[in-house]
Enzyme design. Structure first.
Site, mmCIF file in Angstrom:
data_model
loop_
_atom_site.group_PDB
_atom_site.id
_atom_site.type_symbol
_atom_site.label_atom_id
_atom_site.label_comp_id
_atom_site.label_asym_id
_atom_site.label_seq_id
_atom_site.Cartn_x
_atom_site.Cartn_y
_atom_site.Cartn_z
ATOM 1 N N ASP B 345 0.831 -1.211 0.000
ATOM 2 C CA ASP B 345 0.000 0.000 0.000
ATOM 3 C C ASP B 345 0.861 1.256 0.000
ATOM 4 O O ASP B 345 0.448 2.292 0.517
ATOM 5 C CB ASP B 345 -0.890 0.013 1.247
ATOM 6 N N SER B 370 2.451 6.814 0.635
ATOM 7 C CA SER B 370 1.662 5.937 1.489
ATOM 8 C C SER B 370 0.230 6.052 0.996
ATOM 9 O O SER B 370 -0.366 7.123 1.065
ATOM 10 C CB SER B 370 1.774 6.380 2.950
ATOM 11 N N ARG B 371 -0.304 4.939 0.467
ATOM 12 C CA ARG B 371 -1.598 5.038 -0.222
ATOM 13 C C ARG B 371 -2.783 5.047 0.728
ATOM 14 O O ARG B 371 -3.829 5.563 0.384
ATOM 15 C CB ARG B 371 -1.739 3.895 -1.225
ATOM 16 N N VAL B 372 -2.652 4.430 1.884
ATOM 17 C CA VAL B 372 -3.827 4.369 2.772
ATOM 18 C C VAL B 372 -3.585 5.015 4.127
ATOM 19 O O VAL B 372 -4.513 5.206 4.897
ATOM 20 C CB VAL B 372 -4.310 2.904 2.991
#
Lengths: 132, 508
Positions: B345, B370-372
């Protein structure tokens, strides 16, 4: 041509042997095939596979390994046990004396084994102590 | 040998003999045909399943292996012990189970091998439960969005690339760029901030001396009690290197499934892929790109998919993963890096150039993401993080152009100067994680311009002075801020006053 698997060869030979075909002729055919395809090194493995398929059709052959000579009565009892366990019609067991088993009995039939020898118990014990 | 130990041994032996049972059944058996390079080829055992454990009876005892290649005439099994003991003709039996390892709180504070055996010289580990090494990842309905922060204590990460509990964040970079250091600091921070997160560190083919140093450091920092180390060295068979992350995940899952939080560190998955490639080639599976087998993506995807934030119905536990990947000459487009980047992620990319410029941690602001984690960032950190990543990326671009000439407009100059201060501020020594309030106050002092008159070289000193003053004068406010809520105007004012006062001593 793709290489024929040992399983396929063994199944064919076992079928031929159980279908009342001339066993000598079948064995000659197999020998010729193995020589022709240069697979004679696999002979013992193929024989074991044939024994395995024959055992599935009701004729079991195997060995009983003990440290001392078995009485005829015990041998018969073991044969009865094998018949019960496998549902085989005929059971032929060779006796083998091997002092290294120390005690107990080992029954080997194609693909299966009952090992109730002292030597195996010691091996299991050795492994357990190593793990601990 | 003392009399006592003889008595103990004798009792142990008696118990072991009493437990020896003869099944009285005809077991299915096979025979070892060939063996070499940690792989045994077995004939028979037609009912063997994939990944099932096989027991090979050697003269030295039973050696275990697991079946990976199920073919028409033979089975390819990877040995879990030394192959020198295994010989052709030896009997092989099915254990009747797939691989499992001991799991539970008894493992905390211990160093174990991938089969759960203690290798730290301590007593044998006896757990109440066993966990499957290969386990299916939790389904969609059993999961929840990542929403709680997992603080690393490294301000560059917590502010710009926040990690949430249940997230998979890759740490990627060349050798000697501080990848392991980031992971270790994150583990230490869990102890220092009393987060209650259990650390599981998986050393894949790491030197034993390095593991010993790590254990020593974790003990010094007081974090070892909430840490499990699963260690394999380059001297171990490839099968153990392959199993290590799966076994460690099983150990981490115990905490996840019991409403706790665990952090997995896989150090590193490049070596894991190499071990799997070795096994696959020896098992004669067809090689693909870079000689890796076709299922090398699945190798890592099934592992990392086990990290999750569980739903409230399942206890709301979490398993966070920080896999590490080593690149060659910064090439993130190689096979394994691209695979793991696409699975995770987000990634924290460490650059060699930054590292040697003294910018440590050497995090690349442009390539990291950081995707989430944004959803998991605490209010306090979120209040100071806006535009920071973009600003830092732009500064690094501008700084590289500014090298060619000095005729810069005022706006550009001030952006560069602030960027320099920010870069200095985000430098952090190893083993020195920062708490939430320290991070918030530090970032604010630069982004709000309180440190504008402090030269970049003195920023760290000014920051230390400000932190000391803040703790001395506003301990209650800072403890409140540390809980993570958005800072009140009163707290912001305290920070402003203290930062300006601290900056005065360092203006140059």
């Amino acid at each position: 041509m793709a290489k024929l698997s040992r399983r396929a060869i063994a199944t064919y030979v076992a079928e031929q042997l159980t279908s009342q075909a001339d066993s000598k002729k079948v064995i000659l055919q197999l020998a010729a095939f193995l020589v022709d395809t240069r697979r004679t090194k696999e002979l013992s493995l193929i024989v074991r596979d044939i024994q395995f398929y024959l055992s599935e059709t009701g004729s079991v052959s195997g060995t009983i390994t003990t440290a001392t000579t078995l009485t005829a009565e015990t041998k018969k009892a073991i044969e009865r046990y094998i018949k019960e366990q496998t549902g085989a019609k005929t059971v032929a067991l060779d006796s083998l004396i091997d002092p290294s088993v120390i005690g107990g009995v080992k029954v080997s039939i194609p693909g299966r084994e009952l090992d109730a020898t002292v030597s195996r118990s010691l091996t299991v014990l050795k492994t357990r102590f190593k793990k601990a | 040998m003392s009399e006592l130990s003889i008595t103990e041994l004798s009792n142990d032996l008696r118990n072991a003999i009493a437990k020896l049972e003869t099944t009285g059944n005809l077991d299915e058996v096979g025979v070892v045909l060939r063996v070499g390079d940690g792989v045994a080829w077995v004939r028979g055992l037609r009912n063997a399943g994939y990944n099932e454990v096989l027991q090979i009876e050697t003269e030295e005892g039973i050696v275990e292996a697991f079946a990976l290649n199920l073919m028409e005439d033979e089975i390819g099994a990877v040995l879990l012990g030394e192959d020198s003991k295994v010989k052709a003709g030896q009997t092989v039996r099915l254990k009747g189970s797939v691989l499992s390892v001991p799991i539970g709180p008894e493992l905390l504070g211990r160093v174990v091998d991938p089969l759960g055996r203690a290798i730290d010289g301590g007593p044998a580990i006896k757990t109440k439960q066993q966990g499957l090494v290969e386990r299916e990842a939790i389904g969609v309905m059993g999961r929840k969005s990542v929403h709680e922060p997992l603080m690393t204590g490294i301000s560059a990460i917590d502010v710009m690339f926040p990690i949430g509990r249940g997230q998979r964040e890759l740490i990627i970079g060349d050798r000697q760029t501080g990848k392991t250091a980031l992971a270790i600091d994150t583990m230490i921070n869990q102890g220092k901030q009393n987060t209650g997160v259990v650390n599981v560190y998986v050393a894949i083919g790491q030197k034993r001396s390095k593991i010993a140093r790590l254990v020593e450091r974790l003990k010094q920092e007081g974090v070892m009690d909430q840490t499990i180390i699963v260690a394999t060295s380059p001297a171990d068979p490839a099968s153990l290197l392959y199993l290590a992350p799966y076994a460690a995940t099983a150990m981490g899952e115990y905490f996840r499934d019991n409403s706790q939080h665990a952090l997995m560190i896989y150090d590193d998955l490049t070596k894991h892929a190499v071990a799997y490639r070795q096994m696959s080639l020896l098992l004669r599976r067809p090689p693909g790109r870079e000689a890796y087998p076709g299922d090398v993506f699945y190798l890592h995807s099934r592992l990392l998919e086990r990290s999750a934030k569980l739903s409230d119905d399942l206890g709301a536990g979490s398993l966070t993963a920080l896999p590490i990947i080593e690149t060659q000459a910064g090439d993130i487009s190689a096979y394994i890096p691209t695979n793991v980047i696409s699975i995770t992620d987000g990634q924290i990319f460490l650059e060699t150039d930054l590292f040697y410029q003294g910018i440590r941690p050497a995090i690349s602001a442009g390539l990291s993401v950081s995707r989430v984690g944004g959803a998991a960032q605490s209010g306090a950190i979120k209040s100071v993080s806006g535009g920071l990543k973009l600003g830092l990326s732009q500064f690094r671009e501008l700084a590289s152009f500014a090298q060619f000439g000095s005729d810069l407009d005022e706006a550009t100059k001030s952006q560069i100067e602030r960027g320099q201060r920010l870069t200095e501020l985000l430098k952090q020594h190893q083993y020195n994680p920062m708490s939430v309030w320290q991070q918030v106050a530090s970032i604010l002092s630069v982004t709000k311009g309180y440190f504008d008159k402090v030269p970049a070289a003195k920023i760290k000193a000014a920051q230390a002075s400000m932190i000391t003053r803040l703790w001395a004068d506003h301990k209650k406010d800072m403890s409140e801020l540390d809980k993570g809520a958005k800072p009140t105007d009163e707290i912001l004012k305290s920070i402003e006053v203290t930062a300006i006062a601290a900056a005065k001593g360092f203006e140059g």
